[in-house]
Structures are given as structure tokens and as C-alpha cells.
Design a protein around this motif. Sequence first.
Motif, mmCIF file in Angstrom:
data_model
loop_
_atom_site.group_PDB
_atom_site.id
_atom_site.type_symbol
_atom_site.label_atom_id
_atom_site.label_comp_id
_atom_site.label_asym_id
_atom_site.label_seq_id
_atom_site.Cartn_x
_atom_site.Cartn_y
_atom_site.Cartn_z
ATOM 1 N N THR A 167 -1.024 -0.750 6.540
ATOM 2 C CA THR A 167 -0.559 -0.246 5.408
ATOM 3 C C THR A 167 0.033 1.062 5.405
ATOM 4 N N ALA A 222 1.800 -4.459 5.496
ATOM 5 C CA ALA A 222 1.508 -4.333 4.049
ATOM 6 C C ALA A 222 2.262 -2.941 3.533
ATOM 7 N N GLY A 256 4.267 -8.061 3.853
ATOM 8 C CA GLY A 256 4.127 -8.084 2.624
ATOM 9 C C GLY A 256 4.680 -6.841 1.788
ATOM 10 N N THR A 257 5.077 -6.908 0.498
ATOM 11 C CA THR A 257 5.544 -5.714 -0.194
ATOM 12 C C THR A 257 4.162 -5.135 -0.801
ATOM 13 N N LEU A 258 4.003 -4.106 -0.603
ATOM 14 C CA LEU A 258 2.722 -3.295 -1.042
ATOM 15 C C LEU A 258 3.340 -2.759 -2.403
ATOM 16 N N ASN A 262 -2.239 -4.279 -5.351
ATOM 17 C CA ASN A 262 -2.068 -5.704 -4.833
ATOM 18 C C ASN A 262 -2.505 -6.002 -3.401
ATOM 19 N N GLN A 266 -4.466 -9.412 -2.620
ATOM 20 C CA GLN A 266 -3.675 -10.503 -3.027
ATOM 21 C C GLN A 266 -2.671 -10.481 -1.856
ATOM 22 N N LEU A 267 -2.131 -9.386 -1.312
ATOM 23 C CA LEU A 267 -1.187 -9.453 -0.235
ATOM 24 C C LEU A 267 -1.942 -10.092 1.309
ATOM 25 N N ASP A 283 -2.591 -13.608 0.967
ATOM 26 C CA ASP A 283 -1.515 -14.446 0.890
ATOM 27 C C ASP A 283 -0.869 -14.526 2.448
ATOM 28 N N SER A 284 -1.133 -13.387 3.124
ATOM 29 C CA SER A 284 -0.435 -13.297 4.518
ATOM 30 C C SER A 284 -1.443 -14.331 5.283
ATOM 31 N N SER A 293 3.859 -17.470 -1.063
ATOM 32 C CA SER A 293 3.745 -16.435 -0.047
ATOM 33 C C SER A 293 3.691 -16.793 1.368
#
Length: 781
Positions: A267, A327, A349-351, A357, A360-361, A364-365, A691
Motif C-alpha cells: 500500500t 493497493a 486496486g485503487t486505494l 476501502n 474490500q480491496l 476483491d484482489s 473486481s
Amino acid sequence: MDQPSVTLGILLLCATGSWGGNICTTRGVNSCKQCLAVSPLCAWCSAEVWAQSTPRCDLYANLLHNGCRQDHIEFPSSSVTILEDQPLSNKGSGGSTTTQMSPQRIQLNLRPDDSQVFHVQVRQVEDYPVDIYYLMDLSNSMKDDLRNIQNLGTKLASEMRKLTSNLRIGFGAFVDKPISPYMYISPPEAIKNPCYEIGETCLPMFGYKHVLSLTDEVTRFNEEVRKQSVSRNRDAPEGGFDAIIQATVCDEKIGWRNDASHLLVFTTDAKTHIALDGRLAGIVQPNDAQCHIDKDNFYSATTTLDYPSLGLMTEKLSQKNINLIFAVTDTVVGLYQNYSELIPGTTVGTLSRDSSNVLQLIVDSYGKIRSKVELEVRDLPEELSLTFNATCLNDEVIPGLKSCMGLKIGDTVSFSIEAKVRGCPQEQQKSFTIKPVGFKDSLTVVVKFDCECSCERHAESNSPSCSHGNGTLECGVCRCNLGRLGSHCECSEEEYNPSQQDNCSPRPGQPLCSQRGECICGQCVCHSSDFGKVTGKYCECDDFSCVRFKGQMCSGHGQCSCGDCLCNSDWTGDYCNCTTRTDTCMSSNGLVCSGHGSCVCGRCECTQPGSYGDTCEKCPTCPDACTIKKDCVECKKFERGKLVEQQSCSRMCRDEIETVQELSDRGKDAVNCTYKDENDCVMRFQYYEDSSGKSILYVIEEPDCPKGPDILVVLLSVTGAILLIGLAALLIWKLLITIHDRREFAHFEEEKARAKWDTTHNPLYKEATSTFTNITYRGNM
């Protein structure tokens, strides 16, 4: 006739002369090893007694027909042998070892320029253990994010329990190399407190620190995160790649398990330094990809080793079976998306700005990673080439593809792999590995190259059969000693007989040895050439007279043999300049040339009007998503439409169909569509891509069709209409008659009123008295 039979038939036709002569007898070979290298169809007769005019190198059937006994024929065949094949597992969290790939070990026996096909199966088992290592950027801009993940461990465990019963989680942090120009060194207080100039207090800068090893005690994760504080670096990029490589190779410190999915969550809200950026600080020593975490769990080589390269990270992530999750915030998501295309098994994934989020990221990943199976090859010998065909869903074979997407947990996919060897390697045995990205399971392929003949092991030196010991009898022919020639070494180079020259030309009148050699003892001794090797019984062949393409013999993708290009596997054409591979034409949606063209010589030729791009992926004038997916709804739900007629439904439509009563709002990633079918019914569906990249079509269960007529209502309506029409006709008739009568009466009254009768004389009136005159009466005469 099935496909393999057709292929074998074509090869036999090519070899037996229907298409250019018997390749086995026209190459001028004089040893068993050379014969096997000509073609996989060639065999060698090792019988000592053999007619000189009959070729020893020929097709297997021809040798039998010419009288060579079967035990004298050298004809090794390529084969596949399964050495280890454990069955695929159904669940991951059990007492026994989990197997997600089958088989585990095979052996290939390959003749020169031959190929064999083998098959592998891969299954994403249910309830597979998961290790998640959370690697966080602790620069000052991530202060809000740090507060928001303090309870991430508990929440993540709660969500991941739905997917696995065996979860472990760990934590690490990074900033950048604590050396100028990456850190603040002025004023002196900034070294211990990089936030000194902005009036805050933060930790001294560090490269990477390992905070918490992987553990199933998720509350410890929350506790360790609460203890952390941010730091501050000077330049915009961070040193995250240093942290990634250390978290990857320090598996003992981190605690990666062998039987588990490995997720490394990275991240950040900034760019990251890459290899060679260390030169700005005078660091020139390349990253060695070794573990350098000291006793305090800090990266000890942060100021001595350069940042790792993408290639090095890819290699180590693959070796450790780690899936990397970027992320990152929307400002840098494009950059990390490019990185992910170079690192297999990576998702992006877009943080959100405050990491709210991230839970959920991650979920989903993980779903996206588990929905895809992609094969990678390690340590492939340069003499071998592989061709992949994938059977993903609906038992449809997709050529040139080595990955499957849109899978569910428990799905089994299979791949057929063709291995072809070019020439004959010096090493007689090599091995390589095929494994799914992110899996611990792998297939070890041991390749044995059958380039030698078994009869060579029984060679007889100084054999009496070779003119009283002037040569070695090997595989039925004499390999003469230096200075001796002839089929039985019966001739010396010093001897000369003019009559022997007739054996050095194919036909009378033809030049001796094709003017490229000398005739000695009735045999052609070919001249050496600076361009290559001259061979053949009459020196008619060479390896340098083939057509060149772009300055390279056979385009650099084949070998020149007697004027013909023998193309390597995956190449074809007169110049070997056309590749048969289709992976270079594979688009991001898993279709060859995006379904808008065909792959010709490794390049897409776009046939759909308006399409362009390397894989025909750009097409402004192509039908929109609703138009394209309409055909998928028709073929997958109703089993009708043009895709069913073309038998291409499962290949073109990999969407999952779900029947619903109403279409719900699934955000900007969903598209609502409407169309009329062949029955004029209005169909409504929603195209949604989740996703994980899986495409789902939500279709309304009942279409809106125009209602059919009610028979009773129709009958009553028709009857009523007839009665009404009849009654109306009668009324109209009555009305017309009445009008007509009234007109006639009025006309009569009018005529009557205008009539004037004459009363003085009625021509029709006769009086009752008639008067007659007597003409004979004369009165009173």
C-alpha cells in the motif's frame, strides 16, 4: 479420420516422395546418428550385409520391404512417460498434502526435431490456507491511512473466514533509504525528527522494518499497527521495492508456509524507486536478493545495495509463489498497472485517500487471483519450444493460450502442451518446470534426447570387415581410419584408378562431385568452404545455399539443409519468417486479436471494419457492450442465435449467466441493456464485471412479451361487431326508406297544391239524357 492420423499421413506423404522426394534417402547421410537427425520418420538398417545400391537410411516400412530384419532397424520413437501422478485434492485445509496440479513429474523421450504432447490439470481447491503480509508505506502522507487500518486484522479475518478457515496475517513498513538525497539532513534536528520543519514529531527515517511475522492471532496485528508512527522522506518516490524483495526472500522471518496462498499487500500513495536510482546516493552495488533483516528487524543493507529491478522481483516472487497486490491511490494507479503487466500474478486496486476501502480491496484482489490460472515455465532449455492449448470452461480448446480466467473455486482446467526439440543438444538429458503462477505445485519435465543409436555401443574397432582392420564397424558400416576410403575402407587415398571416377557423378556426363570435391577411390571427398559445410554422396548438398531473409539464413529461425530451410518449431514459410504462435496476438480479454481479426505470422490482421491496434483492441465503430452481450444472452440462456449456429458460443461468451427478477444498481461497472428478440419480446439484462475480472450477465427471468389475444373476448367482440353492423345496417336502411317516403309524399303534396282543375267542361262527363234529331221530321208541314 482423426487429426493425428491426418497429420501423420501428411508427414508420410512428404517423406515418401509425393511432395518432393524421400527426405531420408536424399540427404546423403552415411551414419546412423546422421540418419536420425534428418527426420523423425527416418530409420537406419545396421545389418552388416546390405546391398550397396540400397540406402540404409530410409523409412521404416521401406527398410522392412528391402529385407532388413526388425532387430537390425534403429528407429527410436518419441514418447511420454508419467513418473508421478498424485490425484487432485478437493479441499486445502486437511491433514494430507494438498495437490492442485497433476501430474507432478513426467519424462519425455524426443528424437531430433520431433515433438510430443502431454497434458496437465490444475484445480483451485476449496478452503486453501492463506498467508497475508501487509506492507505499508509509513511516510507522512499516509498518516490518515495508518489510523484507519488499526482494526484491519479483525475485519480482514472476519471477511476471509468466508473463503478459508486457515488465515495468517503479518505486518511490515517502509519509507526510503536513510541517506541523502532521500532523507532530510538539515537542520541537524531533522535527522532524528524528519518532521521538525513542519512542527510535528515523527520517527527517524528507515528503509524497511519487519513488524509482525505471520500469525493467526489477528488481535496482535491490530496491537502492532496501533504502535506504529509515520516518518518523512525528502523526495516523492518511496523505497517500496526494497521492502518487497526483503519480504519475499526472508521467508523464515516472515513465516511463509509451504502449503498456503501467499499474498503480499503493498500500500502506498506515491511512486517508487527502481533499479539504478541508488546512483543518486552513490550506491552502485546491485541488489543481491538476499535476506538482510538484522536482529532488530530492520533492513540492514538499505544504504549499501541498490533498489531491485522488476526482473529480479519477478524471479523471486515466482520462486516463493507470492502474489503481489498493489493497493495504491488513483494518482499512481496507472504506473502500478504498468508494473503489474510485467510481474505475473500481480493485481492492482485503487486505494481511497485514507485507505478506508483496503479491506474490500484485499478481498476483491484475492478473488481475482483465485479466479485465474496462468502457467509459467522455468529453466526451459534453449533447444526446446513449447506450444500451449487451454481447455478452460465448457470443454472448449483455445489454441495458443496458457491461462484461464473467470474461474470459480473448485473448477478444474487443463492444458495440452507440445514440446518440440530443435536439432540434437550436446547434453543428452535436461529438465524444466511448469507451474501455475502463485502455486507451490509444479510439474517437473525430464527430457531425454534420443540422438544416439543403440548399435553405436557395439562398434567394433579395427574390424576385419573393414578391409582387414582399416576401420571401425559401426551400425553396419565402416568408419575408416585416416587415409582410407571406400565402403569397406578398401581404398587408400594414395591409390588412383580412373575407372573409379564413374562412381563420383550421378549420371554420365555430369561433373565429378558437383565440382565441389575430389573423386578419390570412387568416393567424393568434398572441399571445405568458408561459407559452411559441403556434404552428400556427390557433394551436392550444403548448409549455406538457402534463401536469406533480412540478411539471415532462413530468417535465423531454421537450419539450411541441402538448399531447403528446415524451420524450427513455431516457424513456417519458405524463409522460416512466419511464426505459428498466437500468444503474441492474444488480447487482454483472452481472445485472439480481440475477436476482431486473425493472427497471421504472429501479427493481428484486423478484419472488423474500424478496428485497429496491435491486437485489434481499439474499435470505435464496433458494436457496444450491449450489442455484443446480446448475442451471449441469446446463446447461453436461450440456446439460439448466430453464435449457436456458428458453434462459437462458449469461445466468444465466457460470461456467467444469472437469472434475476429485477436488475439492481451495481454501480458504474454495470451496464443495463434492452433488446427485442425474434418474438418481439423485450429482453432486459445487465452486464457487470466484478473486481476479479469475471463478467456476469444478470438476465430478467421473464421477458416483456406482447400478450396474445383472448379467444372468448375475440368471439364476443366479433359477434357483437356483426350484430352492431347488422343493426346499424337495418337502421340505416330504415332511415333511408323513411327519408325516401317522406320525400315522395312531400313531392306529392307539392304537386297537389299546384294542380288547377277546370270545372266548366269535363271531357269525360256524359249527361244521362241523350238527345237525338230526326232528320226526316219536317215540322208542321
